[in-house]
Design a protein around this motif. Structure first.
Motif, PDB file in Angstrom:
ATOM      1  N   UNK A 194       8.459 -18.133   0.075  1.00 24.98           N
ATOM      2  CA  UNK A 194       8.402 -16.958  -0.800  1.00 24.98           C
ATOM      3  C   UNK A 194       9.603 -16.058  -0.521  1.00 24.98           C
ATOM      4  N   UNK A 195      10.293 -15.649  -1.566  1.00 26.24           N
ATOM      5  CA  UNK A 195      11.478 -14.799  -1.402  1.00 26.24           C
ATOM      6  C   UNK A 195      11.249 -13.370  -1.856  1.00 26.24           C
ATOM      7  N   UNK A 196      10.198 -13.152  -2.667  1.00 22.57           N
ATOM      8  CA  UNK A 196       9.908 -11.790  -3.110  1.00 22.57           C
ATOM      9  C   UNK A 196       8.422 -11.631  -3.375  1.00 22.57           C
ATOM     10  N   UNK A 197       7.920 -10.427  -3.114  1.00 23.43           N
ATOM     11  CA  UNK A 197       6.515 -10.116  -3.335  1.00 23.43           C
ATOM     12  C   UNK A 197       6.418  -8.745  -3.992  1.00 23.43           C
ATOM     13  N   UNK A 198       5.295  -8.512  -4.656  1.00 18.64           N
ATOM     14  CA  UNK A 198       4.983  -7.185  -5.191  1.00 18.64           C
ATOM     15  C   UNK A 198       3.947  -6.554  -4.282  1.00 18.64           C
ATOM     16  N   UNK A 199       4.154  -5.292  -3.930  1.00 16.99           N
ATOM     17  CA  UNK A 199       3.216  -4.573  -3.071  1.00 16.99           C
ATOM     18  C   UNK A 199       2.556  -3.467  -3.882  1.00 16.99           C
ATOM     19  N   UNK A 200       1.232  -3.511  -4.026  1.00 13.46           N
ATOM     20  CA  UNK A 200       0.520  -2.523  -4.829  1.00 13.46           C
ATOM     21  C   UNK A 200      -0.742  -2.037  -4.153  1.00 13.46           C
ATOM     22  N   UNK A 201      -1.291  -0.936  -4.682  1.00 10.29           N
ATOM     23  CA  UNK A 201      -2.470  -0.345  -4.071  1.00 10.29           C
ATOM     24  C   UNK A 201      -2.096   0.787  -3.133  1.00 10.29           C
ATOM     25  N   UNK A 202      -3.112   1.462  -2.613  1.00  8.34           N
ATOM     26  CA  UNK A 202      -2.848   2.599  -1.728  1.00  8.34           C
ATOM     27  C   UNK A 202      -2.181   2.126  -0.433  1.00  8.34           C
ATOM     28  N   UNK A 256      -1.981  -6.693  -2.293  1.00 12.91           N
ATOM     29  CA  UNK A 256      -2.668  -5.563  -2.919  1.00 12.91           C
ATOM     30  C   UNK A 256      -3.668  -4.918  -1.962  1.00 12.91           C
ATOM     31  N   UNK A 257      -3.823  -3.601  -2.142  1.00 20.43           N
ATOM     32  CA  UNK A 257      -4.782  -2.845  -1.342  1.00 20.43           C
ATOM     33  C   UNK A 257      -5.765  -2.103  -2.218  1.00 20.43           C
ATOM     34  N   UNK A 258      -6.494  -1.198  -1.629  1.00 18.53           N
ATOM     35  CA  UNK A 258      -7.435  -0.385  -2.392  1.00 18.53           C
ATOM     36  C   UNK A 258      -6.677   0.417  -3.447  1.00 18.53           C
ATOM     37  N   UNK A 259      -7.327   0.620  -4.580  1.00 18.99           N
ATOM     38  CA  UNK A 259      -6.724   1.447  -5.612  1.00 18.99           C
ATOM     39  C   UNK A 259      -5.940   0.695  -6.655  1.00 18.99           C
ATOM     40  N   UNK A 260      -5.817  -0.631  -6.532  1.00 18.64           N
ATOM     41  CA  UNK A 260      -5.139  -1.404  -7.567  1.00 18.64           C
ATOM     42  C   UNK A 260      -6.010  -1.404  -8.816  1.00 18.64           C
ATOM     43  N   UNK A 261      -5.484  -0.883  -9.913  1.00 17.11           N
ATOM     44  CA  UNK A 261      -6.310  -0.750 -11.112  1.00 17.11           C
ATOM     45  C   UNK A 261      -6.117  -1.925 -12.075  1.00 17.11           C
ATOM     46  N   UNK A 262      -6.904  -1.907 -13.137  1.00 16.92           N
ATOM     47  CA  UNK A 262      -6.905  -3.008 -14.106  1.00 16.92           C
ATOM     48  C   UNK A 262      -5.570  -3.111 -14.835  1.00 16.92           C
ATOM     49  N   UNK A 263      -5.002  -1.977 -15.222  1.00 19.69           N
ATOM     50  CA  UNK A 263      -3.726  -1.993 -15.937  1.00 19.69           C
ATOM     51  C   UNK A 263      -2.626  -2.625 -15.095  1.00 19.69           C
TER      52      UNK A 263
END
Length: 528
Positions: free
Chosen positions: A351-359, A414-421
């Motif tokens: 893996x060369x890139x990731x997306x980090x989302x959530x609180x 992903x962490x807490x707070x990742x929403x549907x959109x």
């Protein structure tokens, strides 16, 4: 729970085999009799959910005829002329079924029966019977102190154990009232009860301190539903029928107000316990509840320190308690380092890139730092998170941190707070890897959702009888594992506040002690 004093009763292994076989017969017999009654009694075909008069009638009939007749039948069966030929025979099953059917048939024939009265009465019989034979004294003394007449209305495991050891005392079913009336209560009942409560169990080496999540989380326990525990954010049709039990459990936890033990395990030479704080997840976000929760956590830490426990695993950072009590010997472990290690080793190789989302959290910051230092591009899903992460990274590492303007990466952390959109922005086939203790809601049916940070436990891990939240059987969260590793490795540092262990060292220790990573390939089995 504390071990309860018992006396030898001869060849118990043969008795146990015989009782288990008869229990199977009894289950089959009860099913046939209930079916026959349903077919013959039209009144039983359409029962309402609730009728107060039927519940009151069921209660009175149990206290009166059922308990009274059971007492005399039980006492008669222990007469030497009857005891030998009638140890759990078919005729005895019939007799007991007829006794327990008195309230059920009466309420059906008087048209006062309800689903709650039927289900509640059968559950009561099963629960009290199993509790009385548990060989552990689990009834706290405060219950009898608060309501003294309860002594005559509810037996305890120690009370019933004397019937098995002394033979001709304590004949009552679940209510000792008739033993007291007719003088057959064992004189040592109160003494044994007191001693059973005083007896100290083996002190644990590691304590996992956790809390309830939702009102239905009580069903994650051993007496609950293992299938429900592995399905987060789901609602079962039968839960609304069980709301009386759920509400009762909420009231008990609110009244009791103290940390309680929910599980005991053995790992190699370590004795492990899980202590639960009687507070629900939503209460942790209430300002007026914080002082109470902090006091409960502090009490648990101090109790662990007094018992000489080596390590206490916290769900949240515990730096505040270290500052208050710098001399405590118990080590506080929040499990962040192992959680980071599990997430990093869950990312597919190459893996060369990731997306980090959530609180953002302590774990998220450590993951971002490790990936950026390793040359992996980390794209922050939100602008404010990008700025916070960048301020915590070194200049060299920050080069690989980018604000997410495109969403081509199929690896999302992903962490807490990742929403549907936000989930809808992910490309088809994206693998969502949670770094928080709670999994995201599964919005996408064309993506894959990996487990929250966890590993498979070794086979020699004893008493792992129930699922842990939404994880599969015999899979343990990284936060809970951390305290075990801390004790096995005899690490002397706290892991709380901003403290982090060496990620690679923690990961290698988990493998050495037999914990196994969950393959990324298994994520396909968790497809939404």
């Amino acid at each position: 729970m504390h071990n309860m004093q018992t006396c030898p009763c001869g060849d118990t292994s043969k008795k146990t085999v015989k009782i288990n076989i008869c229990r199977d017969d009894q289950i089959l017999l009860n099913g046939l009799l209930f079916y026959y009654g349903y077919m013959k009694l039209e009144q039983s075909h359409y029962l309402p959910i609730w009728r107060s008069d039927g519940i009151i009638l069921t209660t009175l009939l149990h206290i009166g005829p059922v308990e009274f007749l059971y007492y005399w039948l039980h006492r008669a069966l222990h007469h030497h002329f009857l005891y030998s030929p009638v140890i759990h025979p078919f005729a005895e099953h019939i007799a007991y079924f007829l006794l327990f059917s008195i309230p059920l048939l009466t309420t059906v024939l008087t048209k006062t029966a309800s689903i709650v009265s039927f289900g509640g009465y059968i559950t009561y019989i099963d629960f009290m019977n199993n509790m009385g034979h548990s060989n552990f004294e689990i009834i706290p003394k405060w219950m009898f102190s608060t309501f003294p007449p309860l002594k005559y209305l509810m037996y305890t495991p120690s009370y019933h154990s004397l019937h098995h050891t002394q033979f001709r005392t304590n004949y009552s079913l679940f209510m000792p009232i008739y033993d007291y009336i007719y003088g057959t209560s064992d004189k040592s009942s109160d003494t044994l009860y007191e001693k059973s409560l005083e007896r100290q169990g083996k002190s644990p080496d590691v304590v996992h301190l956790t809390h309830l999540t939702t009102p239905e989380s009580i069903y994650h326990l051993r007496l609950g539903f293992a299938s429900f525990a592995s399905e987060p954010y789901t609602s079962k049709w039968y839960f609304w029928l069980m709301w009386p039990i759920t509400l009762w459990s909420m009231m008990v936890t609110w009244i009791y107000g103290h940390t309680f033990t929910v599980e005991r395990n053995v790992f190699k030479n370590l004795n492990l316990q899980t202590w639960a704080i009687p507070k629900y997840r939503v209460q942790y976000f209430m300002q007026w509840q914080r002082e109470t929760i902090n006091n409960l956590i502090e009490e648990a830490i101090m109790e662990a320190d007094q018992k000489g426990i080596k390590d206490e695993k916290l769900n949240n950072n515990g730096e505040v308690y270290i500052r208050r009590h710098p001399q405590i010997k118990v080590k506080l472990v929040d499990g962040s380092s192992l959680a980071v290690a599990v997430v990093l080793n869950s990312i597919p190789k190459g893996t060369t890139q990731v997306v980090l989302g959530g609180h953002l959290s302590k774990v998220a910051n450590a993951i971002a730092l490790a990936l950026c230092q390793g040359g992996v591009k980390v794209m922050a899903l939100r602008e404010e998170e990008y700025k916070k992460l960048k301020s915590n990274l070194t200049t060299e590492a920050a080069i690989n941190l980018l604000p997410s303007k495109t969403y081509n990466s199929k690896i999302w952390l992903v962490g807490d707070g990742l929403n549907e959109d936000e989930q809808l922005k992910a490309p088809k086939g994206t693998l969502f890897i949670p770094f928080s203790q709670f999994p995201p809601r599964k919005t996408r049916k064309d993506c894959f959702y990996f487990h929250t940070p966890a590993m498979i436990t070794p086979k020699h891990f004893e008493n792992v009888d129930s699922c842990e939240n939404w994880l599969p059987r015999r899979v343990m969260s990284a936060w809970r594992m951390a305290g075990i590793l801390h004790s096995l490795e005899d690490w002397q540092e706290h892991e709380c506040g901003n403290m982090m262990f060496d990620i690679e060292k923690v990961w290698k220790a988990s493998l050495v002690h037999g914990f196994q990573p969950i393959s990324v390939a298994s994520a396909s089995e968790s497809k939404a």
